[in-house]
Design a protein around this motif. Structure first.
Motif, PDB file in Angstrom:
ATOM      1  N   LEU A  43      -2.837   5.678  -7.217  1.00 39.18           N
ATOM      2  CA  LEU A  43      -4.271   5.920  -7.071  1.00 39.18           C
ATOM      3  C   LEU A  43      -4.913   4.888  -6.148  1.00 39.18           C
ATOM      4  O   LEU A  43      -5.832   5.216  -5.392  1.00 39.18           O
ATOM      5  N   LEU A  44      -4.429   3.651  -6.197  1.00 39.89           N
ATOM      6  CA  LEU A  44      -4.920   2.621  -5.271  1.00 39.89           C
ATOM      7  C   LEU A  44      -4.547   2.987  -3.838  1.00 39.89           C
ATOM      8  O   LEU A  44      -5.369   2.871  -2.924  1.00 39.89           O
ATOM      9  N   PHE A  45      -3.328   3.460  -3.637  1.00 41.21           N
ATOM     10  CA  PHE A  45      -2.871   3.905  -2.319  1.00 41.21           C
ATOM     11  C   PHE A  45      -3.762   5.031  -1.803  1.00 41.21           C
ATOM     12  O   PHE A  45      -4.224   5.009  -0.662  1.00 41.21           O
ATOM     13  N   LYS A  46      -4.028   6.017  -2.646  1.00 43.11           N
ATOM     14  CA  LYS A  46      -4.876   7.146  -2.259  1.00 43.11           C
ATOM     15  C   LYS A  46      -6.314   6.695  -2.008  1.00 43.11           C
ATOM     16  O   LYS A  46      -6.959   7.164  -1.065  1.00 43.11           O
ATOM     17  N   THR A  47      -6.820   5.802  -2.815  1.00 43.72           N
ATOM     18  CA  THR A  47      -8.179   5.295  -2.624  1.00 43.72           C
ATOM     19  C   THR A  47      -8.317   4.584  -1.280  1.00 43.72           C
ATOM     20  O   THR A  47      -9.314   4.766  -0.573  1.00 43.72           O
ATOM     21  N   GLU A  48      -7.325   3.792  -0.927  1.00 39.47           N
ATOM     22  CA  GLU A  48      -7.359   3.102   0.366  1.00 39.47           C
ATOM     23  C   GLU A  48      -7.263   4.098   1.518  1.00 39.47           C
ATOM     24  O   GLU A  48      -7.920   3.933   2.546  1.00 39.47           O
ATOM     25  N   LEU A  49      -6.479   5.160   1.347  1.00 40.50           N
ATOM     26  CA  LEU A  49      -6.389   6.172   2.396  1.00 40.50           C
ATOM     27  C   LEU A  49      -7.694   6.972   2.493  1.00 40.50           C
ATOM     28  O   LEU A  49      -8.104   7.356   3.589  1.00 40.50           O
ATOM     29  N   ARG A  83      -0.599   9.500   8.713  1.00 41.35           N
ATOM     30  CA  ARG A  83      -0.221  10.906   8.566  1.00 41.35           C
ATOM     31  C   ARG A  83      -0.287  11.337   7.104  1.00 41.35           C
ATOM     32  O   ARG A  83      -0.826  12.398   6.779  1.00 41.35           O
ATOM     33  N   ILE A  84       0.213  10.510   6.202  1.00 43.88           N
ATOM     34  CA  ILE A  84       0.125  10.811   4.770  1.00 43.88           C
ATOM     35  C   ILE A  84      -1.341  10.867   4.345  1.00 43.88           C
ATOM     36  O   ILE A  84      -1.739  11.721   3.547  1.00 43.88           O
ATOM     37  N   ARG A  86      -3.866  11.819   6.155  1.00 43.35           N
ATOM     38  CA  ARG A  86      -4.453  13.097   6.582  1.00 43.35           C
ATOM     39  C   ARG A  86      -4.069  14.227   5.640  1.00 43.35           C
ATOM     40  O   ARG A  86      -4.829  15.176   5.443  1.00 43.35           O
ATOM     41  N   ILE A  87      -2.909  14.125   5.026  1.00 37.69           N
ATOM     42  CA  ILE A  87      -2.455  15.172   4.115  1.00 37.69           C
ATOM     43  C   ILE A  87      -3.187  15.106   2.783  1.00 37.69           C
ATOM     44  O   ILE A  87      -3.624  16.126   2.254  1.00 37.69           O
ATOM     45  N   ILE A  88      -3.358  13.907   2.219  1.00 32.32           N
ATOM     46  CA  ILE A  88      -3.908  13.791   0.863  1.00 32.32           C
ATOM     47  C   ILE A  88      -5.333  13.258   0.803  1.00 32.32           C
ATOM     48  O   ILE A  88      -5.926  13.239  -0.272  1.00 32.32           O
ATOM     49  N   SER A  89      -5.879  12.859   1.929  1.00 30.84           N
ATOM     50  CA  SER A  89      -7.206  12.261   1.921  1.00 30.84           C
ATOM     51  C   SER A  89      -8.266  13.266   1.494  1.00 30.84           C
ATOM     52  O   SER A  89      -8.245  14.425   1.891  1.00 30.84           O
ATOM     53  N   LYS A  90      -9.188  12.805   0.664  1.00 34.92           N
ATOM     54  CA  LYS A  90     -10.334  13.585   0.175  1.00 34.92           C
ATOM     55  C   LYS A  90      -9.921  14.799  -0.659  1.00 34.92           C
ATOM     56  O   LYS A  90     -10.694  15.722  -0.819  1.00 34.92           O
TER      57      LYS A  90
END
Length: 135
Positions: A43-49, A83-84, A86-90
């Motif tokens: 979740l931290l990884f996704k939040t930063e992305l 690239r990752i 762009r796939i999972i952001s937002k």
């Protein structure tokens, strides 16, 4: 007799919860978004992305079970992490499942917006969790 039945009726309604008006409260679970647990690391990884902070997102990546990346290696991953992103952001996480491989190695399968499924493998190095692979 009316007063007695009225009092008895009010005691019955107020004394027990046989009749529940409304919906029961759902149990809410809070997840710590930090490197203290495997899901929190993802979740931290996704939040930063989501905030477009690629350097901070690469800080939670590790080379393998025992080794973190050097700073120069993290810079080489910026394009792949972008690239990752762009796939999972937002996108919302709609489902997740955890597979325990060992005490310090977990595989988490996340579903984004009911469509995309991505598998993250996380490991514990020292006292923090890191992502070692994304599939």
């Amino acid at each position: 007799m009316k007063y007695f039945s009225c009092i008895l009726f009010s005691f019955i309604l107020s004394s027990c919860e046989l009749i529940v008006i409304g919906t029961p409260k759902k149990e809410t679970r809070y997840i710590d978004i930090s490197q203290r647990n495997a899901l929190g690391t993802i979740l931290l990884f996704k939040t930063e992305l989501d905030s477009n902070n690629v350097p901070a997102a690469t800080d939670v990546l590790a080379k393998d079970i025992n080794n973190k990346y050097l700073a120069i290696d993290k810079i080489e991953f910026y394009d792949e992490v972008t690239r990752i992103g762009r796939i999972i952001s937002k996108k919302n996480i709609t489902k997740y499942s955890t597979d325990t491989i060992s005490k310090d190695l977990y595989r988490l399968n996340l579903e984004f917006n009911f469509r995309k499924q991505i598998s993250f493998t996380t490991t514990k190095i020292d006292s923090s969790w890191y992502i070692i692979s994304v599939n």
